[in-house]
Write an enzyme that holds these catalytic residues in place. Structure first.
Site, PDB file in Angstrom:
ATOM      1  N   SER A 104      26.442  37.377 -27.734  1.00 25.00           N
ATOM      2  CA  SER A 104      27.193  36.657 -26.376  1.00 25.00           C
ATOM      3  C   SER A 104      26.730  37.250 -25.069  1.00 25.00           C
ATOM      4  O   SER A 104      26.306  38.694 -25.231  1.00 25.00           O
ATOM      5  CB  SER A 104      28.714  36.888 -26.575  1.00 25.00           C
ATOM      6  N   TYR A 126      25.592  32.639 -20.671  1.00 26.61           N
ATOM      7  CA  TYR A 126      26.425  31.754 -19.625  1.00 26.61           C
ATOM      8  C   TYR A 126      25.546  32.012 -18.276  1.00 26.61           C
ATOM      9  O   TYR A 126      25.110  32.841 -17.916  1.00 26.61           O
ATOM     10  CB  TYR A 126      27.805  32.838 -19.551  1.00 26.61           C
ATOM     11  N   THR A 146      25.183  27.867 -23.210  1.00 25.25           N
ATOM     12  CA  THR A 146      26.792  27.252 -23.567  1.00 25.25           C
ATOM     13  C   THR A 146      27.136  26.517 -22.251  1.00 25.25           C
ATOM     14  O   THR A 146      27.210  26.977 -21.118  1.00 25.25           O
ATOM     15  CB  THR A 146      27.783  28.674 -23.713  1.00 25.25           C
ATOM     16  N   LYS A 155      24.849  24.574 -26.145  1.00 26.99           N
ATOM     17  CA  LYS A 155      26.154  24.584 -26.985  1.00 26.99           C
ATOM     18  C   LYS A 155      27.068  24.308 -26.171  1.00 26.99           C
ATOM     19  O   LYS A 155      27.831  24.448 -25.258  1.00 26.99           O
ATOM     20  CB  LYS A 155      26.099  26.223 -27.219  1.00 26.99           C
ATOM     21  N   HIS A 188      34.148  25.150 -28.463  1.00 29.22           N
ATOM     22  CA  HIS A 188      34.269  26.589 -28.220  1.00 29.22           C
ATOM     23  C   HIS A 188      35.407  27.128 -28.931  1.00 29.22           C
ATOM     24  O   HIS A 188      36.491  27.845 -28.372  1.00 29.22           O
ATOM     25  CB  HIS A 188      34.451  26.594 -26.769  1.00 29.22           C
TER      26      HIS A 188
HETATM   27  C1  LIG Z   1      36.982  35.788 -29.640  1.00 31.21           C
HETATM   28  C2  LIG Z   1      35.777  34.528 -29.233  1.00 31.21           C
HETATM   29  C3  LIG Z   1      34.964  34.793 -28.253  1.00 31.21           C
HETATM   30  C4  LIG Z   1      34.065  33.830 -28.022  1.00 31.21           C
HETATM   31  N1  LIG Z   1      32.972  34.052 -27.206  1.00 31.21           N
HETATM   32  C5  LIG Z   1      31.994  33.147 -26.853  1.00 31.21           C
HETATM   33  C6  LIG Z   1      31.022  33.443 -25.905  1.00 31.21           C
HETATM   34  O1  LIG Z   1      31.054  34.660 -25.312  1.00 31.21           O
HETATM   35  N2  LIG Z   1      30.019  32.568 -25.515  1.00 31.21           N
HETATM   36  C7  LIG Z   1      30.205  31.323 -26.339  1.00 31.21           C
HETATM   37  O2  LIG Z   1      29.355  30.511 -26.144  1.00 31.21           O
HETATM   38  N3  LIG Z   1      31.214  30.990 -27.056  1.00 31.21           N
HETATM   39  C8  LIG Z   1      32.065  32.148 -27.362  1.00 31.21           C
HETATM   40  N4  LIG Z   1      32.876  31.835 -28.555  1.00 31.21           N
HETATM   41  C9  LIG Z   1      32.915  30.405 -29.236  1.00 31.21           C
HETATM   42  C10 LIG Z   1      32.096  30.711 -30.510  1.00 31.21           C
HETATM   43  O3  LIG Z   1      30.760  30.976 -30.300  1.00 31.21           O
HETATM   44  C11 LIG Z   1      32.161  29.418 -31.267  1.00 31.21           C
HETATM   45  O4  LIG Z   1      32.023  28.306 -30.708  1.00 31.21           O
HETATM   46  C12 LIG Z   1      33.782  29.326 -31.986  1.00 31.21           C
HETATM   47  O5  LIG Z   1      34.277  30.573 -32.414  1.00 31.21           O
HETATM   48  C13 LIG Z   1      33.512  28.568 -33.388  1.00 31.21           C
HETATM   49  O6  LIG Z   1      35.085  28.397 -33.892  1.00 31.21           O
HETATM   50  P1  LIG Z   1      35.650  29.303 -34.976  1.00 31.21           P
HETATM   51  O7  LIG Z   1      35.906  30.494 -34.444  1.00 31.21           O
HETATM   52  O8  LIG Z   1      36.682  28.562 -35.583  1.00 31.21           O
HETATM   53  O9  LIG Z   1      34.355  29.611 -36.054  1.00 31.21           O
HETATM   54  C14 LIG Z   1      34.207  32.658 -28.736  1.00 31.21           C
HETATM   55  C15 LIG Z   1      34.909  32.464 -29.714  1.00 31.21           C
HETATM   56  C16 LIG Z   1      35.804  33.540 -30.003  1.00 31.21           C
HETATM   57  C17 LIG Z   1      36.687  33.135 -31.111  1.00 31.21           C
END
Ligand SMILES: Cc1cc2nc3c(=O)[nH]c(=O)nc-3n(C[C@H](O)[C@H](O)[C@H](O)COP(=O)(O)O)c2cc1C
Ligand SMILES: Cc1cc2nc3c(=O)[nH]c(=O)nc-3n(C[C@H](O)[C@H](O)[C@H](O)COP(=O)(O)O)c2cc1C
Ligand SMILES: Cc1cc2nc3c(=O)[nH]c(=O)nc-3n(C[C@H](O)[C@H](O)[C@H](O)COP(=O)(O)O)c2cc1C
Ligand SMILES: Cc1cc2nc3c(=O)[nH]c(=O)nc-3n(C[C@H](O)[C@H](O)[C@H](O)COP(=O)(O)O)c2cc1C
Lengths: 339, 339, 339, 339
Positions: free
Chosen positions: D99, D123, D149, D213, D237
């Site tokens: 990330s 980002y 993203t 994404k 997300h």
């Molecule tokens: C705690 C957390 C932090 C996240 N941080 C980012 C991030 O920094 N960048 C991003 O593109 N997606 C982020 N996401 C989204 C994840 O990349 C992903 O799309 C999502 O968690 C998928 O769903 P799931 O947790 O149900 O598997 C984050 C998700 C969570 C749970």
């Protein structure tokens, strides 16, 4: 009153018999849920200052479409028994149907509620003479229609009764001594060989309009018309016979279509609110039967309790007519439902 | 008996093995729910004074359509084990299917229940000779059909067993010493390379009609007919193999269509009530397999417990035939279902 | 604050009156559920650095589409009463609708919140002069639109009020002495004979745009246009009148189609979140009314509490516009919904 | 580990940040439920003795389709942080996405897991140079794809964070001092003015394949192809941005249709089981991202915990391929789903 209070009042046996349904009670629950699922679409800015809930059933004008369903063994609910319920019906201008399995005699109910519009519900027993005697008494004592229940060739699969071993200890027309009999002993008296060909015998004996109660299919509804039934009660016996059969609400529309006005169509099962009554009429029913709610009223407070339940139903229906913008119950149709 | 009581009786390991399903057990639950969702549409005023639940399967008349599903390790449920279940089947005129993973030998079950209609369920192991030996024994001891289970190329993902580490401590045909083996060790013996081409070998060896158990798709059902299967068991293995596969009830109709009468179609998974059995027949099944309920009966009270469960199922089916207005099981069809 | 805390704060009577709905409160719950069921389909990579939630209603640009619904007896929620809510609306650039059943006079609310965009909600009482006087006052004190509520020919069937016997103890325009009156006594003043023909009288008296509130059917919406309504509020009165009527969310699309731009269409019932507001606009609404959430804010913390609720709604809507990739609320349409 | 244990381990703040979703968390729950609703239709008697879960993504063969989703602030889950997760990915042959909001530097993760297939998630911040520097570092340290993203123009409406006031106390690339910052302060750095026209700048800077994404609509997917994206991640997300948007599972099929093979399609949100992974592939995805499960593994047991989670997913997928009768993941298609 909640279940626990009713059980305390009636005992597990009678409560289970009254409240219960067949099998896992899925149809029992679905009966109520099917009415609730239907969505109303009210009309506004109609003059509803006077409402008229009256309907015409069996050629007779009824002040409102609520009929008290035939229910067995009412003295197990309250000592007022069937007489109390009949008087409650009279007081609220409802039609009362006396069960073949009444714990009060046909004559005594007539004497207790001479002004009530009374119908008699008939079970056809293996010993046909028992049934014919009941018809004769009903005729003699001013009952105005014969409701032949056709969904009871054998007893339903009722697990609460199996568990509690509930037995009937009041005298019955078909067990005059009142010696204790379990429901399955009583059910065993029903005639499983009854067919369409036998209906004529009862039409002849009745000398009054005959309704067939317990029909769920359009083809059976047509046959009912063919054998001369003046009315049909779309019913799954309150979910007490075969679990997972379709609900009255779901069965109603195809039956209405099939009958096409050639007989009156009533419906029961899970009707709990005045707006449920209105929905039944929107779907083409001419009137409705209400069962357990009246029984719970009776159980709680005898005749007065049954009366309170019926009064609330009428009030709710009256409010519904006002809020639907349809002051006359006879104008209810599918345009007041969505989709 | 509720879960807690069964766990107390059997221990977490055996209970989890018997009760559990794959993954989050969604299919396990959906199996039961799919039957419950189907609504029955009963017919009235048919003479139902005598009912006949008999069906014809593999060219043979069975007094009723209930077959006891093959289930492994029954001595872990009760010391009566497979012999108890087989005797319960005999006593209730049910067909009994002995699992390849029986904790009682093929011969001993035959000796214990000589009059039972017995079929043998075959797993094809990596060591094919083990399987062929089982077939030879089944043939020798009067088993009348071979049920080849085809949905078990590898073990299902069963989290209860992972948690409890359940292991089988009774002797098995494939582990005659009875040294403790976990289910995953036992599952590792199954042959994941089995294909349609291999079925012929077992048809030849069997010398009795062959059914393929574990089919869910119409195209597979057609291939089963093509390779000469006399019957098909539509099954997801009681929700124990792959979670979120479709239920037997949902899979059945397309399979019935595809087979078009060229083989018998049986179904299992979640059948708990006599009316579920009737629904399966309405959808075109020729008979049904019932698994866990029989096992719980066995667990509670050995042979007598299994017998009680089967008797209740038959009674429920009998009541269903009466209340559907369809006295002969062979006349059940889609007209008794709504939509 | 959860229910228990609100009950502690307000007492069962006022809480039940505010929170409750008709009958079994199925529509009350369905109102919220219908918005939640709708799925959004956001667009990405649109410049959303500045968002504009403004809409045009009654020819006037509103900074955002949130209107505070008319709600009776607000002093029973908090001593700030209607003045507090009106000031909260002013502070958040929301439109405020004063109820006919206000516990603060038309003049006092105007004085307390002179800058608030204020509309007046009218009930037509049996004594028409009472209603006409209210209209005259609203006109005099700078209210900018007249919202005639047409879904209240009689009071709804509200069981919480029946149970608690809630009565209003604050002075009202229609009960200036403030002697205690139950809601059913107050409801009895409404005129159930009101029809489409009577609307003209109020259009004339109003001297401001008139909206009809409480329409759920497309045919009624067309008649509203025909009698000259500038706007329509699709509403089931927060589920408080007739239980099991369809939700605002479900009623909206056909009404939007029927009106076809000839009048403004607003909607209410169960809107709790900024994304619910956006969905209403996607379905063709020009603005929305929000009821109970504002009331709970008022109850908890007077004007400041109501303000906090409205601010959050606006912030949520702003976030929604950004995350939908639709920076201008006026561009929201069905393409942002799935299917 | 259940929620209570995780809260005890992580504190309410970090736990709420990791576990939570936007608004009422309806999409959060729907993400999981949508995969569960899909029913599989397995095939039998296919030789599944060797399974191959490999897929081709960005022209490269991956041993299996599981990619670890980019997730911020992993040191708040466990001191192993992003390095631990990256090593877990390497150990299980999974692809790891770092990330932009990593609590470990791009260089340190590369050093800790040199063999891991590493992608970098970008980002785009208001200060574009910050983003371009991140890209340059990713390029320098052997990251193989850039995942931009696009669903984060502004922060989602996350009520858990509002309640807990969670703040990040580890150093970040965009906050190198590690002074405590709340998530909303951090979110305020994102650039809400980003549009399709800006993507080219990052494609150029990247020097590696670029994926977008956070796409849910087919029209956006087509534009992504048009601006030269090598891949698309269908994602909401993890339900963290806008509540009640459609789930990844529901969004996937129309996107697959629109893209028509011109780019790779990945999907995430609520994938919890190997059979969910298989379903995504059946619906046309080339690979999947898995988020929270890996994080819970990390929280419980650092690198080893994350590894255990990934291993189980692979094992479940392997079992699924066997039980679906589809030994090669690349052959999964809609024929393995019902209806
Ligand atoms: C705690 C957390 C932090 C996240 N941080 C980012 C991030 O920094 N960048 C991003 O593109 N997606 C982020 N996401 C989204 C994840 O990349 C992903 O799309 C999502 O968690 C998928 O769903 P799931 O947790 O149900 O598997 C984050 C998700 C969570 C749970
Ligand atoms: C306790 C009880 C006894 C009943 N006894 C009879 C009966 O003797 N004859 C009959 O035709 N129906 C009988 N019924 C069925 C009712 O007439 C009616 O069909 C049913 O109760 C309607 O459903 P409801 O209880 O949900 O309103 C009985 C129902 C109940 C609940
Ligand atoms: C404890 C248990 C063991 C089983 N063992 C076998 C077996 O050895 N062979 C087989 O073909 N099926 C086996 N099955 C699957 C059953 O034959 C049957 O398909 C399934 O139990 C039907 O579902 P039901 O339990 O919901 O009735 C087993 C099922 C259970 C519950
Ligand atoms: C406590 C309360 C009092 C209400 N009083 C009125 C009223 O006086 N006049 C009116 O037109 N609507 C009244 N309503 C209905 C609201 O204007 C509005 O239609 C409804 O509350 C919207 O639903 P919501 O509460 O779910 O947002 C009242 C609603 C509530 C909750």
């Amino acid at each position: 009153m909640d279940d626990a209070e009713l059980i305390a009042l009636l005992g597990e046996g009678a409560h289970g018999y009254f409240a219960g349904g067949a099998g896992d009670e899925l149809t029992l629950r679905d009966n109520e849920a099917s009415w609730s699922r239907i969505r109303l679409s009210p009309q506004v800015l109609v003059d509803v200052s006077s409402r008229d809930a009256s309907v015409t059933v069996l050629g007779q004008r009824l002040p409102h479409p609520v009929v008290v369903a035939p229910m067995a063994y009412q003295r197990h609910a309250h000592e007022d028994g069937e007489s109390g319920t009949a008087r409650a019906a009279a007081a609220t201008d409802s039609t009362f149907v006396l069960s073949s399995q009444s714990t009060t005699s046909i004559a005594d109910v007539a004497a207790a509620a001479p002004d009530a519009r009374r119908w008699f519900q008939l079970y056809v027993f293996k010993d046909r003479q028992v049934s014919l005697d009941l018809v004769a008494q009903a005729r003699e004592h001013g009952y105005e229609a014969l409701v032949v229940t056709v969904d009871f060739p054998v007893g339903g699969w009722r697990e609460r009764d199996r568990r509690t071993g509930f037995s009937v200890t009041h005298p019955l027309a078909i067990n005059p001594t009142g010696e204790s009999m379990t429901t399955s002993e009583l059910f065993a008296m029903h005639d499983p060989s009854l067919t369409w060909d036998d209906i004529g015998e009862f039409t002849d004996a009745a000398g009054m309009p005959l309704l067939l109660k317990g029909i769920l299919r359009p083809d059976d509804a047509e046959r009912a018309v063919d054998v001369g039934a003046a009315g049909i009660v779309v019913s799954n016996h309150g979910g007490r016979q075969l679990d997972t059969v379709l609900s009255g609400a779901d069965a109603l529309p195809p039956v209405v279509d099939a009958v096409a006005g050639r007989a009156d169509v009533l419906v029961d099962g899970g009707i709990r609110r005045g707006w449920d009554v209105a929905k039944a009429l929107c779907l083409g029913a001419d009137a409705v039967l209400v069962g357990r709610p009246v029984l719970w009223g009776l159980a709680q407070n005898g005749q007065a309790g049954a009366e309170a339940v019926l009064t609330q139903l009428h009030d709710e229906l009256d409010t519904t007519l006002a809020l639907l913008g349809c002051p006359n119950a006879r104008d209810l149709d599918a345009s007041f439902l969505t989709r």
